[in-house]
Motif scaffolding. Structure first.
Motif, mmCIF file in Angstrom:
data_model
loop_
_atom_site.group_PDB
_atom_site.id
_atom_site.type_symbol
_atom_site.label_atom_id
_atom_site.label_comp_id
_atom_site.label_asym_id
_atom_site.label_seq_id
_atom_site.Cartn_x
_atom_site.Cartn_y
_atom_site.Cartn_z
ATOM 1 N N ILE A 102 7.060 8.669 -17.543
ATOM 2 C CA ILE A 102 6.109 7.782 -18.209
ATOM 3 C C ILE A 102 5.965 6.451 -17.463
ATOM 4 C CG2 ILE A 102 5.657 6.454 -20.301
ATOM 5 C CD1 ILE A 102 5.133 9.385 -20.708
ATOM 6 N N LEU A 103 7.082 5.834 -17.113
ATOM 7 C CA LEU A 103 7.034 4.545 -16.422
ATOM 8 C C LEU A 103 6.290 4.649 -15.097
ATOM 9 C CD1 LEU A 103 7.805 1.579 -16.011
ATOM 10 C CD2 LEU A 103 10.025 2.358 -15.136
ATOM 11 N N ASP A 104 6.595 5.649 -14.300
ATOM 12 C CA ASP A 104 5.955 5.776 -12.992
ATOM 13 C C ASP A 104 4.459 6.066 -13.117
ATOM 14 O OD1 ASP A 104 8.306 5.239 -11.683
ATOM 15 O OD2 ASP A 104 8.845 7.340 -11.362
ATOM 16 N N MET A 111 0.197 0.231 -7.906
ATOM 17 C CA MET A 111 1.087 0.256 -6.755
ATOM 18 C C MET A 111 0.381 -0.056 -5.448
ATOM 19 S SD MET A 111 4.184 0.658 -7.667
ATOM 20 C CE MET A 111 4.981 1.167 -6.146
ATOM 21 N N ARG A 112 -0.868 0.334 -5.334
ATOM 22 C CA ARG A 112 -1.616 0.091 -4.098
ATOM 23 C C ARG A 112 -1.724 -1.398 -3.790
ATOM 24 N NH1 ARG A 112 -7.711 2.330 -2.629
ATOM 25 N NH2 ARG A 112 -7.988 1.116 -0.730
ATOM 26 N N ASN A 117 5.809 -6.001 -4.391
ATOM 27 C CA ASN A 117 6.337 -6.625 -5.597
ATOM 28 C C ASN A 117 6.662 -5.579 -6.656
ATOM 29 O OD1 ASN A 117 5.897 -9.471 -4.770
ATOM 30 N ND2 ASN A 117 3.750 -8.860 -4.797
ATOM 31 N N VAL A 118 7.298 -4.505 -6.211
ATOM 32 C CA VAL A 118 7.578 -3.393 -7.117
ATOM 33 C C VAL A 118 8.479 -3.831 -8.274
ATOM 34 C CG1 VAL A 118 8.617 -1.110 -7.329
ATOM 35 C CG2 VAL A 118 7.252 -1.672 -5.310
ATOM 36 N N ALA A 158 -3.572 1.110 -18.715
ATOM 37 C CA ALA A 158 -4.822 0.363 -18.653
ATOM 38 C C ALA A 158 -4.592 -1.132 -18.504
ATOM 39 C CB ALA A 158 -5.644 0.636 -19.918
ATOM 40 N N LEU A 159 -3.452 -1.624 -19.015
ATOM 41 C CA LEU A 159 -3.164 -3.056 -19.003
ATOM 42 C C LEU A 159 -2.393 -3.518 -17.769
ATOM 43 C CD1 LEU A 159 -2.105 -3.578 -22.722
ATOM 44 C CD2 LEU A 159 -4.180 -4.462 -21.633
ATOM 45 N N ILE A 160 -1.883 -2.590 -16.981
ATOM 46 C CA ILE A 160 -0.926 -2.946 -15.937
ATOM 47 C C ILE A 160 -1.496 -3.925 -14.912
ATOM 48 C CG2 ILE A 160 -1.451 -0.969 -14.453
ATOM 49 C CD1 ILE A 160 2.035 -2.516 -15.117
ATOM 50 N N SER A 161 -2.805 -3.867 -14.659
ATOM 51 C CA SER A 161 -3.407 -4.772 -13.672
ATOM 52 C C SER A 161 -4.049 -5.991 -14.319
ATOM 53 C CB SER A 161 -4.446 -4.020 -12.832
ATOM 54 O OG SER A 161 -3.830 -3.016 -12.057
ATOM 55 N N ASN A 162 -3.731 -6.229 -15.604
ATOM 56 C CA ASN A 162 -4.260 -7.385 -16.328
ATOM 57 C C ASN A 162 -5.791 -7.411 -16.281
ATOM 58 O OD1 ASN A 162 -4.008 -9.717 -17.881
ATOM 59 N ND2 ASN A 162 -4.006 -11.057 -16.101
#
Length: 251
Positions: A102-104, A111-112, A117-118, A158-162
């Protein structure tokens, strides 16, 4: 201020030798911070309009402006970069890679842009997951969670890239009523923190929780209903207004 707008959007699908108009000179403007839904019968063009406004689908005529950029002039790569960095998408059936936990899966879209900044990106993902109530599911496979939990993970992704806008195509359509309410609670919270949210739904109860509803029929927007901010105690009154509008326009 408009975050996304469409002017005289037209779209036709070809099935065999026949042309099927889906959008007929549709014009719409969505302001920053709005919580908006689109309703209408199957085949009326509501999902096609969402895809057009998000640059996921091309249009035959008209113009789509997102954050000052004309999407009709952008290359496929530019559109993909824009969607990845400024938009978030939540679909009825979340699509995840079975080989990733789920996390990955949540981390993957960002990630791209954040390879160096992983650690910080992972911390952000875990913070979002905690807010969505699924932090304890980070290492689980996608087959080890419920449909509602998977949809929460879809919102996290959907929110990960703000993003500036969250587009949702029937995001509660495959969920039971309890899970659907929980997802709407989360989307309401996201909206009140400043993110614009635009949903396609066939469910009056879902639409009633938004603040502007566009009603579509036969490829056109035929009515609009504006509602005050949802308080949690006024759902029945809002439902009456939504259903009444649907009956008035015959959808």
């Amino acid at each position: 201020m408009n975050i996304v707008s469409g002017e005289q959007i037209a779209k036709t699908f070809q099935v065999g030798k026949e042309q099927h108009p889906v959008l007929l000179d549709v014009s719409v403007a969505i302001n920053e911070g709005e919580f908006i839904s689109i309703m209408g019968p199957s085949g009326c063009g509501k999902s096609t309009l969402l895809y057009a406004l998000s640059g996921m689908d091309s249009i035959d005529q008209g113009q789509v402006i997102f954050d000052g950029m004309d999407l009709t002039t952008l290359s496929d790569k530019e559109l993909a970069d824009l969607r990845r960095t400024k938009m978030g998408f939540v679909f009825q059936q979340p699509t995840f890679l079975k080989s990733l936990n789920i996390l990955d899966n949540i981390l993957l879209p960002a990630m791209r842009d954040e390879r160096k900044n992983v650690r910080a990106l992972t911390e952000r993902a875990l913070q979002i997951m905690n807010k969505m109530g699924i932090a304890d599911l980070a290492k689980r496979d996608i087959t080890q969670v419920s449909g509602g939990q998977l949809q929460r993970a879809g919102i996290c992704r959907a929110l990960i890239s703000n993003p500036q806008v969250i587009f949702g195509d029937e995001p509660t359509g495959a969920l039971n009523s309890t899970s659907a309410q929980e997802i709407m609670d989360l989307l309401t919270s996201i909206n009140r923190e400043g993110t614009t949210v635009m949903l396609v739904t066939h469910d009056p109860k879902i639409a009633a929780r938004t603040e502007r509803i566009l009603f579509m029929s036969d490829g056109a927007i035929v009515n609009e209903l504006r509602l005050p901010r949802f308080t949690g105690a006024d759902l029945d009154d809002r439902m009456v207004k939504v259903v009444s509008t649907m009956q008035k326009i015959g959808i």
